[in-house]
Scaffold this active site. Structure first.
Site, mmCIF file in Angstrom:
data_model
loop_
_atom_site.group_PDB
_atom_site.id
_atom_site.type_symbol
_atom_site.label_atom_id
_atom_site.label_comp_id
_atom_site.label_asym_id
_atom_site.label_seq_id
_atom_site.Cartn_x
_atom_site.Cartn_y
_atom_site.Cartn_z
ATOM 1 N N CYS A 1 -0.016 4.192 1.617
ATOM 2 C CA CYS A 1 -0.376 5.194 2.639
ATOM 3 C C CYS A 1 0.728 5.468 3.646
ATOM 4 C CB CYS A 1 -1.685 4.836 3.335
ATOM 5 S SG CYS A 1 -1.626 3.340 4.310
ATOM 6 N N LYS B 1 -12.126 -4.874 2.468
ATOM 7 C CA LYS B 1 -11.520 -4.037 3.501
ATOM 8 C C LYS B 1 -12.458 -2.860 3.736
ATOM 9 C CE LYS B 1 -7.482 -1.318 4.677
ATOM 10 N NZ LYS B 1 -6.093 -0.994 4.373
ATOM 11 N N ARG C 1 -2.958 3.506 12.560
ATOM 12 C CA ARG C 1 -2.576 4.723 11.836
ATOM 13 C C ARG C 1 -1.604 5.557 12.650
ATOM 14 N NH1 ARG C 1 -8.366 6.102 8.964
ATOM 15 N NH2 ARG C 1 -8.438 4.152 7.770
ATOM 16 N N CYS D 1 0.859 -1.180 0.000
ATOM 17 C CA CYS D 1 0.000 0.000 0.000
ATOM 18 C C CYS D 1 0.894 1.227 0.000
ATOM 19 C CB CYS D 1 -0.912 0.009 1.225
ATOM 20 S SG CYS D 1 -2.255 1.223 1.082
ATOM 21 N N CYS E 1 -4.040 6.158 0.138
ATOM 22 C CA CYS E 1 -3.514 4.877 -0.343
ATOM 23 C C CYS E 1 -3.180 4.903 -1.834
ATOM 24 C CB CYS E 1 -4.505 3.763 -0.033
ATOM 25 S SG CYS E 1 -4.830 3.594 1.738
ATOM 26 N N ARG F 1 -11.063 7.568 4.098
ATOM 27 C CA ARG F 1 -10.842 6.534 3.089
ATOM 28 C C ARG F 1 -12.151 5.968 2.521
ATOM 29 N NH1 ARG F 1 -5.491 6.447 4.010
ATOM 30 N NH2 ARG F 1 -4.551 5.478 5.841
ATOM 31 N N LYS G 1 -11.432 -7.667 6.419
ATOM 32 C CA LYS G 1 -10.789 -6.822 7.417
ATOM 33 C C LYS G 1 -11.671 -5.627 7.749
ATOM 34 C CE LYS G 1 -6.881 -3.749 7.742
ATOM 35 N NZ LYS G 1 -5.743 -3.184 7.090
HETATM 36 C C1 PBG Z 1 -2.895 0.248 4.914
HETATM 37 C C2 PBG Z 1 -3.379 -0.589 6.032
HETATM 38 C C3 PBG Z 1 -4.144 -0.232 7.157
HETATM 39 C C4 PBG Z 1 -4.183 -1.362 7.957
HETATM 40 C C5 PBG Z 1 -3.483 -2.359 7.307
HETATM 41 N N1 PBG Z 1 -3.017 -1.880 6.103
HETATM 42 C C6 PBG Z 1 -4.709 1.048 7.597
HETATM 43 C C7 PBG Z 1 -5.727 1.757 6.819
HETATM 44 O O1 PBG Z 1 -6.266 1.287 5.829
HETATM 45 O O2 PBG Z 1 -5.970 2.897 7.222
HETATM 46 C C8 PBG Z 1 -4.847 -1.460 9.305
HETATM 47 C C9 PBG Z 1 -4.361 -2.567 10.169
HETATM 48 C C10 PBG Z 1 -4.775 -2.471 11.590
HETATM 49 O O3 PBG Z 1 -5.569 -1.600 11.997
HETATM 50 O O4 PBG Z 1 -4.289 -3.298 12.360
HETATM 51 N N2 PBG Z 1 -3.793 0.643 3.965
#
Ligand code: PBG
Length: 324
Positions: A122, A196, A206, A120, A130, A218, A249
């Site tokens: 981000c 997701k 974050r 990713c 992202c 997002r 997720k």
């Molecule tokens: C990156 C990403 C995120 C998480 C995993 N990969 C954060 C988001 O999308 O803001 C979150 C993982 C967690 O909260 O344990 N895009």
């Protein structure tokens, strides 16, 4: 047959009989341990939002990976905090970037431990989104695919055993599959964060990954928590584009989605027990409100029972120890 001929308590009477009829197994072999690797620092620094989880230098990450490996955990998932960020997130595809260096170091030390690279932008973009931004502030889907593709090739070339795109751009699995194949990396699996959701439970992450969007949120690319049919469509599309594993997720608020994605795709399903789920248990246990060990084992068993083959969790090392 009903009561009194049928008495379900017969099979609950002793540990032995309960073990014999248990439907769901929770073992270290199902777990993936996420780690936060920091460029250029030394040692480990605790992450305040995630008690028990540290920012790791590359050396410390190798030691941490070794501990996970020794506990029987088959895989680690790497997140990188780069030396610097820019508009495009170019640190993500730097062959000498933090994930690439950490991957090489961990694979050299523990060749049998699987290294999964989170894919990713981000953590690498100055704006925290992202993907690359258009003039109007929205994320440019198709321009982002190109950058994700470069990143996947760089991560796989560094030795990552799998890449895990978590950006939620449309078409990224297909784009990654073809670019990996073009570069002779056709054996590298794609573990797609397919469903997701735009979740409040990523908050502690974050902070840990320094990846909160500077402007906006997002919801223009991550899924609406209300939608399960759409989650099935996401997973089906990713499967059609060549995903080897599909992911849901967060995990706990989406157990129904895990089950539906499993039944719909019949692929191996991963579920991500995210940072907010972890932090809630840690906080409740620290306040003396719940028994941490029992609560964690119950949560992870529930995620497995819902249909997850693989559980990504910050509790992985503790769980592996408790199950020994
Ligand atoms: C990156 C990403 C995120 C998480 C995993 N990969 C954060 C988001 O999308 O803001 C979150 C993982 C967690 O909260 O344990 N895009």
């Amino acid at each position: 047959m009903a009561f009194p001929a049928t008495r379900l308590r017969r099979l609950r009477a002793t540990t032995g009989i309960r073990d014999l009829v248990r439907e769901t197994e929770l073992a270290a072999r199902h777990l993936v341990y996420p780690m936060f690797v920091v460029h250029g620092s030394s040692g480990r620094t605790p992450i305040p939002t995630m008690p028990g989880i540290d920012h790791l230098s590359i050396d410390a990450a190798v030691r941490e990976a070794g501990e996970a490996h020794a506990l029987g955990i088959p895989a680690v998932l790497l997140f990188g905090l780069p030396a610097s960020k820019d508009e495009e997130g170019s640190g993500a595809w730097d062959d000498e970037g933090v994930i690439q260096l950490a991957t090489r170091a961990i694979k050299a030390a523990y060749p049998d431990l699987l290294v999964i690279a989170d894919l990713c932008l981000c953590e690498y973009t100055s704006h925290g989104h992202c993907g690359v931004l258009r003039a109007d502030g929205g994320v440019d889907n198709d321009a982002t695919l190109e950058l994700l593709a470069r990143t996947a090739v760089s991560q796989a070339a560094a030795g990552a055993d799998a890449v895990a795109p978590s950006d939620m751009m449309d078409g990224r699995v297909g784009a990654l599959r073809s670019v990996l194949d073009e570069h002779g990396l056709s054996e590298t699996p794609i573990i797609a964060y397919s469903a997701k959701f735009a979740s409040a439970f990523y908050g502690p992450f974050r902070e840990a990954a320094d990846s909160a969007p500077q402007e906006g949120d997002r919801r223009g690319y991550q899924m609406d928590p209300a939608n399960a049919l759409e989650a099935e469509r996401e997973a089906e599309l990713d499967a059609a584009e060549g995903a080897d594993v599909v992911m849901v997720k967060p995990a706990l608020p989406y157990l129904d989605v895990i089950r539906r994605v499993k039944e719909r795709t019949r692929l191996p399903v991963a579920a991500y027990n995210v940072s907010g789920e972890y932090a809630m248990i840690k906080a409740a246990a620290a306040a003396g409100l719940i028994d941490e060990r029992a609560a964690v084992l119950e949560v992870l068993t529930g995620i497995r029972r819902a249909g997850a083959d693989i559980v990504i969790t910050y509790h992985a090392k503790d769980v592996a120890r408790w199950l020994q």
